[in-house]
Design an enzyme around this catalytic site. Structure first.
Site, PDB file in Angstrom:
ATOM      1  N   GLN A 122       0.845  -1.207   0.000  1.00  0.00           N
ATOM      2  CA  GLN A 122       0.000   0.000   0.000  1.00  0.00           C
ATOM      3  C   GLN A 122       0.874   1.248   0.000  1.00  0.00           C
ATOM      4  OE1 GLN A 122      -1.495   1.801   3.712  1.00  0.00           O
ATOM      5  NE2 GLN A 122      -3.493   1.059   3.114  1.00  0.00           N
ATOM      6  N   GLY A 123       0.745   2.096  -1.002  1.00  0.00           N
ATOM      7  CA  GLY A 123       1.561   3.308  -1.103  1.00  0.00           C
ATOM      8  C   GLY A 123       0.735   4.553  -0.841  1.00  0.00           C
ATOM      9  N   SER A 125       1.436   6.649   2.454  1.00  0.00           N
ATOM     10  CA  SER A 125       2.262   7.615   3.195  1.00  0.00           C
ATOM     11  C   SER A 125       3.445   8.108   2.367  1.00  0.00           C
ATOM     12  CB  SER A 125       2.809   6.974   4.471  1.00  0.00           C
ATOM     13  OG  SER A 125       1.776   6.437   5.233  1.00  0.00           O
ATOM     14  N   SER A 157       4.847  -1.202   3.723  1.00  0.00           N
ATOM     15  CA  SER A 157       5.046  -2.573   4.226  1.00  0.00           C
ATOM     16  C   SER A 157       5.043  -3.558   3.061  1.00  0.00           C
ATOM     17  CB  SER A 157       3.921  -2.957   5.193  1.00  0.00           C
ATOM     18  OG  SER A 157       3.875  -2.062   6.263  1.00  0.00           O
ATOM     19  N   GLU A 240     -10.003  -0.737   6.846  1.00  0.00           N
ATOM     20  CA  GLU A 240      -8.841  -1.201   7.602  1.00  0.00           C
ATOM     21  C   GLU A 240      -9.124  -1.155   9.100  1.00  0.00           C
ATOM     22  OE1 GLU A 240      -5.360   1.360   7.479  1.00  0.00           O
ATOM     23  OE2 GLU A 240      -4.060  -0.355   7.792  1.00  0.00           O
ATOM     24  N   GLU A 359      -3.217   9.655  18.508  1.00  0.00           N
ATOM     25  CA  GLU A 359      -3.683  11.037  18.657  1.00  0.00           C
ATOM     26  C   GLU A 359      -4.849  11.302  17.694  1.00  0.00           C
ATOM     27  OE1 GLU A 359      -0.472  10.169  18.292  1.00  0.00           O
ATOM     28  OE2 GLU A 359       0.226  10.595  20.322  1.00  0.00           O
TER      29      GLU A 359
HETATM   30  C1  LIG Z   1       4.659  -0.661  11.102  1.00  0.00           C
HETATM   31  C2  LIG Z   1       4.134   0.356  10.136  1.00  0.00           C
HETATM   32  C3  LIG Z   1       3.702  -0.050   8.896  1.00  0.00           C
HETATM   33  C4  LIG Z   1       3.227   0.892   7.979  1.00  0.00           C
HETATM   34  N1  LIG Z   1       2.843   0.462   6.736  1.00  0.00           N
HETATM   35  C5  LIG Z   1       2.412   1.380   5.824  1.00  0.00           C
HETATM   36  C6  LIG Z   1       2.073   0.977   4.499  1.00  0.00           C
HETATM   37  O1  LIG Z   1       2.145  -0.215   4.159  1.00  0.00           O
HETATM   38  N2  LIG Z   1       1.685   1.906   3.617  1.00  0.00           N
HETATM   39  C7  LIG Z   1       1.571   3.233   3.954  1.00  0.00           C
HETATM   40  O2  LIG Z   1       1.170   4.018   3.116  1.00  0.00           O
HETATM   41  N3  LIG Z   1       1.911   3.664   5.195  1.00  0.00           N
HETATM   42  C8  LIG Z   1       2.324   2.763   6.122  1.00  0.00           C
HETATM   43  N4  LIG Z   1       2.686   3.179   7.392  1.00  0.00           N
HETATM   44  C9  LIG Z   1       2.697   4.611   7.685  1.00  0.00           C
HETATM   45  C10 LIG Z   1       1.584   5.080   8.605  1.00  0.00           C
HETATM   46  O3  LIG Z   1       0.350   5.066   7.933  1.00  0.00           O
HETATM   47  C11 LIG Z   1       1.968   6.513   9.061  1.00  0.00           C
HETATM   48  O4  LIG Z   1       3.132   6.386   9.843  1.00  0.00           O
HETATM   49  C12 LIG Z   1       0.870   7.175   9.850  1.00  0.00           C
HETATM   50  O5  LIG Z   1      -0.201   7.501   9.010  1.00  0.00           O
HETATM   51  C13 LIG Z   1       1.364   8.451  10.548  1.00  0.00           C
HETATM   52  O6  LIG Z   1       1.945   9.307   9.631  1.00  0.00           O
HETATM   53  P1  LIG Z   1       3.421   9.915   9.854  1.00  0.00           P
HETATM   54  O7  LIG Z   1       4.343   8.801  10.207  1.00  0.00           O
HETATM   55  O8  LIG Z   1       3.746  10.764   8.674  1.00  0.00           O
HETATM   56  O9  LIG Z   1       3.296  10.827  11.141  1.00  0.00           O
HETATM   57  P2  LIG Z   1       2.691  12.295  11.206  1.00  0.00           P
HETATM   58  O10 LIG Z   1       1.361  12.331  10.546  1.00  0.00           O
HETATM   59  O11 LIG Z   1       3.720  13.276  10.752  1.00  0.00           O
HETATM   60  O12 LIG Z   1       2.479  12.452  12.761  1.00  0.00           O
HETATM   61  C14 LIG Z   1       3.567  12.716  13.664  1.00  0.00           C
HETATM   62  C15 LIG Z   1       2.988  12.867  15.060  1.00  0.00           C
HETATM   63  O13 LIG Z   1       2.067  14.002  15.073  1.00  0.00           O
HETATM   64  C16 LIG Z   1       0.793  13.580  15.528  1.00  0.00           C
HETATM   65  N5  LIG Z   1      -0.268  14.301  14.783  1.00  0.00           N
HETATM   66  C17 LIG Z   1      -0.368  14.446  13.433  1.00  0.00           C
HETATM   67  N6  LIG Z   1      -1.478  15.127  13.110  1.00  0.00           N
HETATM   68  C18 LIG Z   1      -2.113  15.405  14.291  1.00  0.00           C
HETATM   69  C19 LIG Z   1      -3.316  16.085  14.632  1.00  0.00           C
HETATM   70  N7  LIG Z   1      -4.132  16.601  13.700  1.00  0.00           N
HETATM   71  N8  LIG Z   1      -3.654  16.169  15.939  1.00  0.00           N
HETATM   72  C20 LIG Z   1      -2.848  15.629  16.920  1.00  0.00           C
HETATM   73  N9  LIG Z   1      -1.690  14.980  16.647  1.00  0.00           N
HETATM   74  C21 LIG Z   1      -1.332  14.872  15.360  1.00  0.00           C
HETATM   75  C22 LIG Z   1       0.739  12.097  15.236  1.00  0.00           C
HETATM   76  O14 LIG Z   1      -0.201  11.446  16.068  1.00  0.00           O
HETATM   77  C23 LIG Z   1       2.165  11.674  15.508  1.00  0.00           C
HETATM   78  O15 LIG Z   1       2.363  11.469  16.882  1.00  0.00           O
HETATM   79  C24 LIG Z   1       3.163   2.264   8.335  1.00  0.00           C
HETATM   80  C25 LIG Z   1       3.583   2.675   9.592  1.00  0.00           C
HETATM   81  C26 LIG Z   1       4.078   1.734  10.494  1.00  0.00           C
HETATM   82  C27 LIG Z   1       4.530   2.203  11.838  1.00  0.00           C
END
Ligand SMILES: Cc1cc2nc3c(=O)[nH]c(=O)nc-3n(C[C@H](O)[C@H](O)[C@H](O)COP(=O)(O)OP(=O)(O)OC[C@H]3O[C@@H](n4cnc5c(N)ncnc54)[C@H](O)[C@@H]3O)c2cc1C
Length: 376
Positions: A122-123, A125, A157, A240, A359
């Site tokens: 899944q692409g 992020s 992933s 999901e 969050e």
């Molecule tokens: C094990 C694992 C597998 C994954 N697999 C995939 C995958 O296959 N495909 C894919 O596309 N993605 C995947 N992801 C990515 C995942 O979907 C993102 O990490 C997630 O959506 C959070 O985005 P970010 O990491 O950019 O954090 P950010 O969105 O930048 O957030 C950073 C911090 O800020 C907080 N925050 C952000 N916005 C708000 C708000 N409005 N209010 C309060 N707090 C806020 C968040 O809670 C977090 O603590 C995976 C992640 C993990 C850990």
């Protein structure tokens, strides 16, 4: 009816699930061997006709509803069977295709996905778009035969194993952030696609960076219309949270029973009080998950209960694995017998992030309770 289904499924599991696969923490703690097990398990489920409980029969699923669907999830969880390698695509992309894909896409894509002939990632992020996907920058430009895609995805992933990726890209940069996005299926085995593994703290290459440099998405691999991406992705993420993560909550009872075996009476006594608390939390998580899955099985939206289930499951699962680590003691990371558990414990840190961070879940729950928005 559900007792007939339970018996049939139990018989299938007894004949097809090797006992060593029902506790993958002790079989294959390295990611590649586990991926092979999860792929073969997916193939066996497909061959037996048990691959997709929620999908309708018209698209190759079991079309289970009501008590039958809940019974299916409960039996699978109790058996300790691993999740299949394509679980993300089966739980998320397949329902999207069933609801919004063309007849040609449903016929071509879904059976190969269920059979594990084609593996998916899944692409969504990107480096600057996670919780808020509307910020994503990957561009898809109309070209001969389809779309040329340029940009970067991250945390993808299974990208190392995947043949195809379903992704969100911006097809109309002039439109507002939510409107200009499209959902498309990209062949990962082509020039212009580079996968770079990101080693996580558990020491595995489960997720990756994916670099796209004018990679081609064929016209027939656009899902819905250009600009439908936000609507379809929202539907996908609801699937999901509601169904896939609910099933994970039901697995915790089995995991807790396995934990008692690993710990033994003496070590369990060291952490008795916290084990008791976790036990109660697991029951609460399961109750929420059962309610969520029952609503889905009745064809109703679980609404905010999906967020409650996701939040409660991810926090409880982390506590469960933490208490196992405390019970085992300093040798938790060194002793071969708990190696798979150590991997699960480290990997569980990501569970409060993927599928929507804690969050974000809390914000959504607060909104549904009518609480005022926080100032940012
Ligand atoms: C094990 C694992 C597998 C994954 N697999 C995939 C995958 O296959 N495909 C894919 O596309 N993605 C995947 N992801 C990515 C995942 O979907 C993102 O990490 C997630 O959506 C959070 O985005 P970010 O990491 O950019 O954090 P950010 O969105 O930048 O957030 C950073 C911090 O800020 C907080 N925050 C952000 N916005 C708000 C708000 N409005 N209010 C309060 N707090 C806020 C968040 O809670 C977090 O603590 C995976 C992640 C993990 C850990």
């Amino acid at each position: 009816v559900s007792s007939t289904l339970r018996l049939a499924l139990r018989q299938f599991l007894a004949e097809n699930l090797p006992s060593e696969w029902s506790d993958t923490r002790s079989v294959a703690s390295d990611y590649d061997s586990l991926a092979l097990v999860r792929r073969e398990w997916g193939q066996r489920l497909f061959a037996g006709g048990w691959a997709a409980p929620v999908l309708s029969r018209a698209v190759g699923g079991l079309g289970l509803v009501g008590d039958d669907l809940v019974a299916y999830f409960e039996e699978m969880a109790a058996s300790g069977a691993p999740e299949v390698l394509n679980s993300n695509a089966i739980g998320i992309l397949a329902p999207v295709l069933a609801a919004y894909g063309s007849a040609e896409q449903r016929g071509r894509v879904i059976p190969a996905m269920l059979a594990h002939d084609v593996l998916w990632c899944q692409g969504f992020s990107e480096p600057d778009a996670g919780s808020d996907l509307a910020d994503l920058r990957t561009r898809a430009v109309s070209a001969v035969g389809g779309w040329r895609v340029r940009g970067q995805k991250v945390w993808t992933s299974n990208a190392l194993h995947a043949d195809y990726c379903y992704l969100l890209a911006r097809t109309d940069p002039a439109a507002s952030a939510h409107v200009g996005l499209s959902l498309m299926m990209l062949d990962m085995r082509q020039p212009g696609v580079e996968v770079r593994p990101l080693r996580n703290m558990a020491g595995t290459d489960e997720f990756c960076e994916v670099f796209l440099d004018d990679a081609l998405v064929r016209s027939e691999d656009l899902i819905g219309e250009p600009g439908d991406g936000w609507r379809l992705a929202s539907f996908a993420l609801e699937q999901e949270r509601a169904s896939m993560l609910g099933q994970r909550a039901l697995r915790m009872s089995r995991e807790l029973a396995d934990a008692y075996v690993l710990l033994g009476a003496e070590r369990a006594a060291r952490v008795e009080r916290e084990l008791g608390r976790v036990h109660a939390a697991v029951r609460a998580s399961e109750a929420a998950a059962r309610r969520t899955l029952t609503l889905i099985a009745l064809g109703r939206s679980p609404g905010v209960l999906a967020q409650v289930t996701k939040l409660h499951w991810s926090l409880t699962h982390q506590r469960l694995l933490d208490v196992v680590a405390d019970g085992v003691g300093p040798e938790f990371f060194a002793d071969g017998r708990s190696r798979g558990w150590a991997h699960a414990m480290l990997f569980s840190r990501g569970e409060t992030i993927y599928g929507g961070t804690s969050e974000i879940q809390r914000n959504l729950i607060a909104r549904s309770l009518g609480l005022p928005r926080s100032r940012r």
